[in-house]
Design a protein around this motif. Structure first.
Motif, short mmCIF file in Angstrom:
data_model
loop_
_atom_site.label_atom_id
_atom_site.label_comp_id
_atom_site.label_asym_id
_atom_site.label_seq_id
_atom_site.Cartn_x
_atom_site.Cartn_y
_atom_site.Cartn_z
N HIS A 55 0.80 -1.10 -0.06
CA HIS A 55 0.05 0.14 -0.10
C HIS A 55 1.00 1.25 -0.03
O HIS A 55 1.85 1.32 0.84
N VAL A 56 0.57 2.18 -1.11
CA VAL A 56 1.39 3.30 -0.96
C VAL A 56 0.41 4.38 -0.54
O VAL A 56 -0.68 4.89 -0.86
N TRP A 60 1.91 9.79 -1.98
CA TRP A 60 3.16 9.43 -2.66
C TRP A 60 2.58 8.91 -3.96
O TRP A 60 3.46 8.91 -4.75
N LEU A 61 1.18 8.85 -4.28
CA LEU A 61 0.92 8.16 -5.47
C LEU A 61 1.17 8.93 -6.76
O LEU A 61 1.19 8.26 -7.72
N THR A 62 1.24 10.26 -6.55
CA THR A 62 1.69 11.09 -7.61
C THR A 62 3.20 10.65 -8.28
O THR A 62 3.31 10.87 -9.48
N ARG A 63 4.02 10.34 -7.21
CA ARG A 63 5.24 9.81 -7.68
C ARG A 63 5.28 8.46 -7.91
O ARG A 63 6.32 8.17 -9.04
N THR A 64 4.75 7.48 -7.51
CA THR A 64 4.85 6.26 -7.67
C THR A 64 4.14 5.99 -8.81
O THR A 64 4.21 5.01 -9.67
N PRO A 83 -7.66 1.21 -2.92
CA PRO A 83 -7.28 1.99 -3.85
C PRO A 83 -5.88 2.32 -4.27
O PRO A 83 -5.44 2.71 -5.22
N ASN A 84 -4.98 2.37 -3.13
CA ASN A 84 -3.57 2.73 -3.26
C ASN A 84 -2.74 1.43 -3.01
O ASN A 84 -1.50 1.41 -3.08
N SER A 85 -3.43 0.20 -3.68
CA SER A 85 -2.41 -0.97 -3.64
C SER A 85 -1.77 -0.96 -5.06
O SER A 85 -2.01 -0.25 -5.88
N ALA A 96 13.06 10.30 -7.20
CA ALA A 96 11.62 11.06 -6.62
C ALA A 96 11.22 10.05 -5.60
O ALA A 96 10.22 10.56 -4.58
N LEU A 97 11.58 8.69 -5.18
CA LEU A 97 10.91 7.83 -4.32
C LEU A 97 11.80 7.79 -3.06
O LEU A 97 11.45 7.26 -2.04
#
Ligand code: FES
Length: 107
Positions: A55-56, A60-64, A83-85, A96-97
């Motif tokens: 799960h992110v 951070w989802l904009t980067r991953t 939804p963030n899986s 970026a991570l």
């Protein structure tokens, strides 16, 4: 002092955190290399096993990036699908991570 790579933290299902530093490859490969509990990477990144599920955090989802349709097709079978899986084998390590913390669902 300059670091040698990108730092990524893995919060395991028991709440403990393991931290790895990588520069190439996938987040799954980094996790396996440091023995993160709950990430096995059985298929080696071929998107056929789901044993690299993480799960992110939403911010951070904009980067991953979010899971692609082909990832969701597999993740939907995971009991902790959200939804963030993401499949961590599909997240490539890049600058970026740096500092990312992912949560590893209970398996
Ligand atoms: Fe098998 Fe990611 S390692 S789907």
């Amino acid at each position: 002092m300059k670091k040698d790579g990108v730092t990524i933290h893995f919060r395991q299902a028991d709440g403990t955190v393991r931290t790895g530093i990588g520069s190439t490859g996938s987040v799954m490969e980094l996790a396996v290399s440091i023995g993160v509990a709950g990430i096995e990477g059985q298929c080696g990144g071929c998107v056929s096993c789901g044993t690299c599920h993480v799960h992110v955090p939403d911010d951070w989802l904009t980067r991953t990036g979010k899971a692609e349709v082909f990832e969701i097709d597999l993740l939907e079978f995971e009991p902790e699908f959200q939804p963030n899986s993401r499949l961590s084998c599909q997240i490539m390590i890049e600058g970026a991570l740096d500092g990312l913390t992912v949560d590893v669902p209970r398996r």
